[in-house]
Design an enzyme around this catalytic site. Structure first.
Site, PDB file in Angstrom:
ATOM      1  N   ARG A 276       0.808  -1.220   0.000  1.00 18.80           N
ATOM      2  CA  ARG A 276       0.000   0.000   0.000  1.00 18.80           C
ATOM      3  C   ARG A 276       0.844   1.275   0.000  1.00 18.80           C
ATOM      4  NH1 ARG A 276      -5.234  -0.114   2.328  1.00 18.80           N
ATOM      5  NH2 ARG A 276      -4.550  -1.914   3.533  1.00 18.80           N
ATOM      6  N   CYS A 342     -26.698  -3.831  -8.074  1.00 19.66           N
ATOM      7  CA  CYS A 342     -27.968  -3.960  -7.345  1.00 19.66           C
ATOM      8  C   CYS A 342     -27.763  -4.424  -5.912  1.00 19.66           C
ATOM      9  CB  CYS A 342     -28.886  -4.891  -8.110  1.00 19.66           C
ATOM     10  SG  CYS A 342     -29.363  -4.127  -9.659  1.00 19.66           S
TER      11      CYS A 342
HETATM   12  N1  LLP Z   1       3.102  -9.098   3.424  1.00 16.26           N
HETATM   13  C1  LLP Z   1       2.112  -9.948   3.757  1.00 16.26           C
HETATM   14  C2  LLP Z   1       2.460 -11.295   4.226  1.00 16.26           C
HETATM   15  C3  LLP Z   1       0.774  -9.532   3.657  1.00 16.26           C
HETATM   16  O1  LLP Z   1      -0.209 -10.376   3.996  1.00 16.26           O
HETATM   17  C4  LLP Z   1       0.473  -8.225   3.189  1.00 16.26           C
HETATM   18  C5  LLP Z   1      -0.906  -7.749   3.069  1.00 16.26           C
HETATM   19  C6  LLP Z   1       1.556  -7.389   2.828  1.00 16.26           C
HETATM   20  C7  LLP Z   1       2.857  -7.853   2.969  1.00 16.26           C
HETATM   21  C8  LLP Z   1       1.371  -5.993   2.292  1.00 16.26           C
HETATM   22  O2  LLP Z   1       0.749  -5.168   3.197  1.00 16.26           O
HETATM   23  P1  LLP Z   1       0.659  -3.591   2.899  1.00 16.26           P
HETATM   24  O3  LLP Z   1       2.073  -3.015   2.952  1.00 16.26           O
HETATM   25  O4  LLP Z   1       0.052  -3.412   1.574  1.00 16.26           O
HETATM   26  O5  LLP Z   1      -0.201  -3.096   3.988  1.00 16.26           O
HETATM   27  N2  LLP Z   1      -7.277  -5.743   0.783  1.00 16.26           N
HETATM   28  C9  LLP Z   1      -6.970  -5.010   1.985  1.00 16.26           C
HETATM   29  C10 LLP Z   1      -5.538  -5.195   2.427  1.00 16.26           C
HETATM   30  C11 LLP Z   1      -5.136  -6.643   2.619  1.00 16.26           C
HETATM   31  C12 LLP Z   1      -3.686  -6.806   3.029  1.00 16.26           C
HETATM   32  C13 LLP Z   1      -3.299  -8.231   3.095  1.00 16.26           C
HETATM   33  N3  LLP Z   1      -1.926  -8.485   3.339  1.00 16.26           N
HETATM   34  C14 LLP Z   1      -7.313  -3.529   1.786  1.00 16.26           C
HETATM   35  O6  LLP Z   1      -7.839  -3.179   0.728  1.00 16.26           O
HETATM   36  O7  LLP Z   1      -7.122  -2.725   2.683  1.00 16.26           O
END
Ligand code: LLP
Length: 418
Positions: A276, A342
């Protein structure tokens, strides 16, 4: 850092008017700024490089092939969670040794494919997975590097659906179980232990949960080292968030300082798995107003982007700023911005103050570069949003819009029904 700027009363990306991009490629449309991705990657890299930190971009946040190729060129490795993501990372040109394979449910086929590709590190998440790795590697004559993903039982203080650090989640291995398991890996002929890993959740805005988790991780690593075991690396996961209300990413300098303070002279190769933080602000979803509508107690703008294009508001009650691409100078009024799907849960923004909108107005849903396009679907047989990447002031279509015919062609009617 975002490539989106307001200039001459209009929103631009890397100098290009978003109106022009929408006119050329249609809506709903994801638009990414290569400059913003590059700037974010570079800032993250600078914050961790001094502490022997290596970036493994989390493909789950955005796995468009053009985005991955850009990141590969910048030197990024990858954090993957499926055989499919592995194929994407490799096809984008990310070297196998820079890839970390995470995830609680890797199948035999996925593990074998990882061995064959020479994936740099597998993060095992259970004793059963370590058993499977040893069994498969012995049977097929492979050797692999494996780290244990620790569950540090830490509250990440984020949305419940994306918190992974507490002991009641499916993720990681308890600190107690890691000790005998690490010894077992060290004794195995087919595994080289790569160290320990942790990831406590996503969209984390303060440093305290990271510190809590990393202190526990370090403690365990030092215990293992005291036993004479080799613990070369610590994979510190992803999770650093962005402020969706302002568009500012969480404080990377403080993050870097924390890393230096905790790991400064301890001789670990550090891995980071940001998704992110690198990509959220670099993307927006463009959508056009189809109709406006008044209900007795509400006003709606019904737009051509929906929950099938961006599910975060529906799934996590996530807030994304929504801006008119042109400065409208109409009086502001409260309204919900909803899609055509919907379901009452199909909305991009609720209770927003927006200038009065009319049919055809173009809106930009901001901070949508992460977990936007990757989570789209064709629900309601809606061809999901296409993707454009702007490089050096030129817009490139990097994921074309599927046609309804493409979607229908994915199904087959058995002969018995003909
Ligand atoms: N590493 C692992 C093992 C993870 O499970 C994740 C995210 C990341 C790295 C990356 O995390 P980030 O830096 O992006 O926070 N769909 C959800 C977010 C799900 C994150 C799952 N794991 C949303 O839209 O907020």
């Amino acid at each position: 850092m975002s490539g989106f700027t307001r200039d001459h009363n209009r929103l631009h990306v890397d100098g290009l008017p978003l109106e022009d991009i929408a006119a050329e490629f249609g809506t709903p449309l994801y638009v990414y700024s290569a400059d913003a991705i590059t700037a974010a990657y570079t800032r993250f890299h600078e914050a961790v490089a001094g502490a022997d930190g290596h970036i493994h971009f989390a493909l789950k946040a955005n796995s468009n092939m053009a985005v991955l190729r850009l990141l590969a060129r910048l030197g990024a490795g990858a954090d993957i969670v499926s055989g499919g993501e592995m194929q994407r990372a490799l096809a984008a040109g990310i070297a196998p040794e820079k890839i970390i394979f995470s995830g609680v449910g890797k199948t035999d086929a996925e593990l074998l494919a990882a061995f064959e590709a020479g994936i740099g590190q597998i993060n095992a998440e259970s004793p059963a997975e370590v058993d499977a790795i040893i069994r498969l590697a012995e049977a097929h004559g492979h050797h692999c590097r494996v780290a244990l993903r620790v569950n540090p039982d830490v509250d990440a203080k984020t949305h419940a659906k994306i918190a992974t650090g507490k002991s009641d989640t499916k993720f990681g291995i308890s600190m107690e179980d890691c000790l005998p398991l690490y010894r077992r890996m060290a004794e195995s002929q087919v595994i080289t232990p790569a160290g320990l890993a942790v990831h406590i959740g996503s969209q984390i805005m303060t440093l305290e949960p990271f510190e809590n988790a990393w202190v526990n991780l370090l403690d365990l690593a030092e215990t293992l080292r005291d036993e004479g075991l080799d613990v070369p690396g610590l994979d510190l996961g992803g999770g650093l968030g962005v402020d969706y209300t302002t568009g500012q990413p969480a404080d990377i300098n403080g993050f870097g300082d924390l890393i230096t303070r905790l790991f400064g002279n301890r001789q670990y190769r550090l891995g980071f798995e940001p998704g992110r933080w690198i990509i959220a602000e670099a993307g927006a979803l463009l959508t056009r107003v189809i109709y406006t509508k008044k209900a007795p107690s509400k006003q709606f703008a019904i737009v051509d982007g929906a929950m099938n294009d961006l599910i975060r508001p529906t799934l996590y009650e996530a807030y994304h700023r929504i801006e008119t691409v042109a400065d409208l100078n109409t009086p502001e009024e409260p309204l919900d911005i909803v899609g055509p799907v919907c379901e009452t849960g199909d909305y991009l923004g609720l209770n927003r103050m927006m200038p009065r909108l009319t049919d055809g107005d173009l809106l930009a849903v901001m901070s949508a570069g992460a977990y936007g396009a990757v989570m789209r679907s064709s629900y309601n047989t809606r061809p999901p949003a296409a993707e454009v990447l702007v490089i050096n002031g030129k817009a490139h279509l990097v994921s074309p819009r599927q046609s309804v015919a493409d979607l229908i062609a994915l199904d087959t009617i058995p002969d018995d029904l003909r």
